[in-house]
Design an enzyme around this catalytic site. Structure first.
Site, PDB file in Angstrom:
ATOM      1  CD  GLU C 114      -2.694  -1.253  -0.149  1.00 36.81           C
ATOM      2  OE1 GLU C 114      -3.228  -0.409  -0.457  1.00 36.81           O
ATOM      3  OE2 GLU C 114      -2.706  -2.047  -0.461  1.00 36.81           O
ATOM      4  CE  LYS C 245      -4.561 -16.445  13.817  1.00 34.37           C
ATOM      5  NZ  LYS C 245      -4.858 -17.515  13.652  1.00 34.37           N
ATOM      6  CG  ASP C 320      -1.546 -16.603  12.840  1.00 28.77           C
ATOM      7  OD1 ASP C 320      -2.155 -15.743  11.684  1.00 28.77           O
ATOM      8  OD2 ASP C 320      -1.652 -16.881  13.336  1.00 28.77           O
ATOM      9  CG  HIS C 415      -3.632   7.602  -0.782  1.00 25.92           C
ATOM     10  ND1 HIS C 415      -3.066   6.722  -0.287  1.00 25.92           N
ATOM     11  CD2 HIS C 415      -3.561   8.470   0.614  1.00 25.92           C
ATOM     12  CE1 HIS C 415      -3.497   6.439   0.642  1.00 25.92           C
ATOM     13  NE2 HIS C 415      -4.506   7.342   1.387  1.00 25.92           N
TER      14      HIS C 415
END
Lengths: 420, 420, 420, 420
Positions: C114, C245, C320, C415
């Site tokens: 990104e 999660k 993770d 951006h």
């Protein structure tokens, strides 16, 4: 009151005492159930009360001393009536409100048994009114009901969603709504799919009524239409996506009932004189308590005690007290604007009505009349909206006072003096 | 009632009518405020009521007809009292409950203006009692209050947390608690850090009292100790991590007040006969509505209408009605066990008391006495716990009935017949 | 890299190409499954890759060009390996951190695709470091696993809870834990009851390991003990109250893994020069966006983009990646302190490790070594804690920069210039 | 790879080693920043890597061994690039998917370092495919961005809301959107008012792109229009009501990106043979863990481990890994349908794209090509939608396997064998 006492005596007398005792006896022997008494409402109340006294050993002479209309209440409000509980009512105010419907100074009736609450709202009203009052607007006004339908698979779910989105089908649903209600109007249908279920969230304009029953009955009819057209199975008329009387993000985000925002701007001098603290102190309490504390509690409510004020007004005015749940998600916001404290309360789900349900009970209707909102408004909906504007403003009063009191560390002392 | 009416006349008479009018006049001219009337409580109520009538044009003769003790209520429950609102009370039951404190059949008083509610609970009670009743247990019983303190930085936050975790400091806090209350007992302190704030969530045993004021006063003292020992700044006695009257996950997870679970097991035959549906139908409604619907609504409540039942019992018995918010996060669970329906309700935050606050009001005390829980229990706490067991069981009755009614698609019809 | 390429050729060559083709052929004909190739890991990877290319028509020569150890990864990290994906890594910093474990200036590796993210963190690091760095502390450090057990009824639930609360039984459980792990240590057990279920939330100290497997294996043993002692049924080793999660309030409130708070105080001059805005502007954005926006979104995360930073560090260092979910509930807080901006990030559930799992993969281990935290620390746990302090500080850097950029309305332009 | 190694040597050689060292030296002396190296991207990467090695003492030869295009990545994906991290990729499948866009058998690439994950998804794929595959549908497809504007008071808020709801103004906004993007299309604007703020949630169709930047740029333009027309102040281009990378109910309820539901129906025989358990056992685990456990954790995610599968696919395919947060709110549902297990996963916020961002990186593009979804689809949007259908189906596979494994109590053993 004298008249009532007399009336009861006459009625029960009219039965001959022995008759009444006979019925009580049957209840005690379980050959008759409490709801099976086929007498006039006041008579049935008396007999049930007596039966309950005998069954439990309790003395219920306070419950007996009611002036509300047992006949009407037994028809609309309650089953197995044994009397009435009396909740003390205090008034706060005057509170100056400047809304689209409410415009002027209002006294706010609060029915509560929690000492210090009326005083708290009252002090908030004083500060607000001294500062010029509240401004308040309603941003949405929709009552929802969301039945859940079971579908066979995702393809069928897709069909249902597509059908509902067709403008001509929406017209069909609007027409079906009109068959069940003259006041209510279907505004929108939002479909939601989860697993093998489609929830259709119907939103209605219910005017001055809270409209729970109106929309339930209309939805019952709409469900028939859906089932017939799409051949799917209705699981439940309410699929908890309405969502009623459960704290939930959907109502916080999308609103249910009235979505109201009230604001005020209070000069430093008034805060110092009336509330014995400073705008900075209040902003500090607000941010650390209402914001960070609520965040860490993973709360859906970001306020100091909105539920207190709402509960007290709701009980006083015959609203559905369980709807305090929705109102408790109110968002309070405080910030400095130069030398003024800007304060607001946003209540996305304020569920109120001025006709039907508990608003028809004598004492509750009186409380509504204190604010000039008893019965239907002109145009229809104007009373409920005016009432919502006042409630939201009163909540703001309660917020301002409690935040100020905390800032001044007065809370415990206030309770010690006024409370239990 | 006759006596009361007479008493009011005498009192007001004693003033000479002209005196009363004079005071009313002062209020109207704003030279006197509603809370500044220095008379006996019943006199002040009369004068305020009159003033409100004049100010608003409302007629409030229903509010005037109260039998509760204005003197006591004005001291404990309300300020600016103008009378009392009357909420009709019905009874549901008998409901067989088998708890550690409640053991037997109980009638449950419900104060509501929502038609069909008492009937709903009643039908649930009938099915449950026919099936042998509920089993119910309380898993935690703690009242919490969480002040928020500002710290300079994370190092100071660490010090505060370390101090609080020292056993000898906890003893110090327990001792300080005892200086403020004979009944209350400090059980735990849980520290939470967010940014430059430490929240200390104090948990107390408050016996038969709800204990809000007890723990607020105790916390005021504890905050003094903390401030003195650690030299940090108290921001607010309540930092919204308690959390009171806002729907929040912390209370759902960790509990506040009584954490209660009630269960029952109902044979297929009873469900078919009494509830006109099947165990499978009820499980289907439960899963799609209470589970999937609540999930999609992002709700903290996974039940059908727990808040309805809790609100009605709370108003009848003088509980703090705003605590309906906490109870509304109840988790209902239904599953099949062979030919029986196993049903339970878990309420992690049931906030009730049988002494203090609204429980001292005449009619509310009477409602408590219907269940044999008015006043303090023996041992202390036994009444509040018994009451909590009954409330949770009654909620289960309401759940079973509504789920069954939805399964049988009776909801709309019931409302049409019984409701507004 | 040359060595690797050669090695692969040799190996595949060693099979004789025709052998490799034969296996690929079997896979295509479905007589052999991808995980059934009984060759060395690099050989198997090659063959699987070829098979996948043939099955899908894709060309996967990038995936093939890996330098990580296929043998080790196939044993620990992955099944059916076909190669490796390459995620570009950038560094932000230096970032000055003053924790209990991390003390000094650190470069932070971020693996992301990104655009603008590394630049964003970098600019934040610059401002923070110029202002003297972050202070950071860990308030809890516990890895949890919560199996769910089915009970017969509330009485049995009560027994289980009582058993677990007995100190001698806790000792039993600690002893059983020790049978399964030398590093892990059982710290607490918290029982939760819902309907006919008891969830036991076990909390462990897992030192430098994230510890998911360690606690799962330990919990497997503990579940055996519980089942044997109490004769209840284990439903699942994880009952979603751990909770892993999934975004959840329990982890936000009680924490899971490391509960970390990082803070900094930046003078107005630095904000104006480095960040091109003002402290007031940043507080305004923070309050309206991070606070009010997140409230209205009913979010559990009150930050600008914590997940971005965490995800990039996690991928770089072999954490993770699904644990980004927990970290995304970070609470950012900004306030004015005189002429300084006080800013902090509280991450209650930061799940990191420096040994085991993905941290053993060559490139990931290199990224850990950039921060001096590869492998086990001394004392055990010191590396994981140091790492957590750096991560939380880096998140703070990202927050400060994005909030500043929004305040200066630079976001879209950044951006447009750096992004896709 | 050989070519790459050579290329780097040449390039760095081209500078003369002494030049490179000189630059590194400048960085170490802080006279040059990492992002100020004005060389070709591969050269700059080498120099930065060397500098980082010197600054930290780490050896980073693995990071150096990349085959992705440094030039392209430095332009689009990363700043301060020092190399690439390698994440092992395994494949699961084939998985039979029957969607509107994906139709056939697919291999699913998973990049993870968590042992057992690929095996888990693989076993789920096997069971599902044996049972005939998944059915999957997309119910919404909207990318959102919600700027926040400050208003003076509730009256101004009302004006803004009214303006936005005017159809002709929406047309204006659509036209302004078109000035910034050829692909993107404005679909809706939803206004939300909180305190003195109006949030406008713009929803766009972004075709095959995830579209974060597209909508940010469009929103920047729309904010200009709003500010000009209504003379209000833009606070931030993103007001956290979008909401991006924070777990939040608004995305769970209303969706963001793709709102997808995948389902399958598996016969008892396949569950017994492939998954070594029973449909009843799986439903039991599902209800007690995914439902009751998640409820008690106050989670927004009602699944077993959706985030695991999503994270691994996202990393493999160049998605924004932080968007795992949104996907983690997936709702899994299991129920018995005669002798079959009906299972579904509903993911209301699946944020994926097949063009732009990380999807252009060589290895990531290869992974997309395994599923036939690399680059733009025909018609536009078809690839991203096909991809979303596969991802949702793969999550379902992961859910089925883990729930089955827990039911068979295989979890700990699987980890012991395959994990760290």
């Amino acid at each position: 009151m004298f008249i009532l006492t007399q009336k009861i005596s006459q009625i029960v007398g009219g039965l001959f005492i022995s008759d009444a005792d006979l019925i009580v006896d049957k209840i005690l022997k379980k050959s008759l159930e409490l709801h099976q008494i086929e007498l006039s409402a006041p008579e049935a109340v008396e007999i049930r009360r007596k039966a309950v006294e005998k069954m439990t050993g309790a003395t219920l002479d306070g419950l007996r001393a009611y002036v509300i209309d047992a006949e009407s209440s037994s028809r609309r409000n309650i089953e197995n009536m044994i009397g009435a509980v009396q909740v003390p009512v205090g008034v706060a105010g005057p509170l100056k409100v400047s809304g689209e419907y409410a415009d002027g100074e209002f006294l706010v009736p609060l029915a509560t048994t929690e000492g210090a609450l009326v005083a708290s709202v009252n002090r908030g009203c004083k500060a607000i009114t001294a500062a010029g009052g509240t401004s308040v607007r309603i941003f949405n006004d929709e009552m929802t009901r969301a039945p859940v339908f079971a579908v066979e698979d995702v393809r069928e779910a897709q069909n249902v969603v597509a059908w509902v989105k067709q403008p001509e089908n929406f017209v069909k649903l609007q027409r079906a709504t009109k068959e069940t209600t003259t006041h209510g109007e279907l505004l929108r249908v939002d479909p939601y799919v989860v697993a093998d279920n489609v929830f259709l969230r119907f939103a209605f304009d219910t005017k001055d009524a809270l409209g729970m029953n109106m929309v339930t009955i209309a939805t019952d009819r709409l469900a028939d239409v859906i089932v017939e057209e799409l051949n799917i199975r209705l699981v439940a008329l309410s699929g908890n996506l309405c969502i009623d009387k459960k704290p939930a993000a959907i109502n916080l985000i999308e609103g249910r009932g009235k979505n109201v925002v009230a604001e005020t701007s209070i000069p430093r001098s008034i805060i110092e004189q009336e509330l014995k603290t400073t705008p900075e102190g209040m902003c500090d309490v607000h941010y650390r308590k209402n914001v960070l504390g609520s965040i860490k509690a993973a709360s859906l409510g970001f306020n100091a005690h909105a539920a207190n004020v709402v509960a007290a007004i709701f009980i006083a005015t015959g609203q559905d007290a369980a709807h305090v749940v929705e109102a408790s998600t109110a968002i309070t916001s405080l910030s400095l604007r130069g030398e003024e404290l800007y304060a607001s309360v946003s209540i996305p789900s304020l569920l109120v009505g001025t006709v039907g349900g508990g608003t028809t009970v004598k004492t509750q209707k009186e409380c509504l009349s204190i604010m000039g909102v008893a019965g239907g408004g002109e145009p229809p909906g104007a009373h409920a909206r005016k009432f919502a504007e006042i409630v939201c403003s009163a909540v703001l009063a309660g917020e301002i006072n409690l935040i100020a009191a905390l800032a001044a560390r007065h809370l415990a002392r206030a309770h010690a003096a006024l409370g239990r």
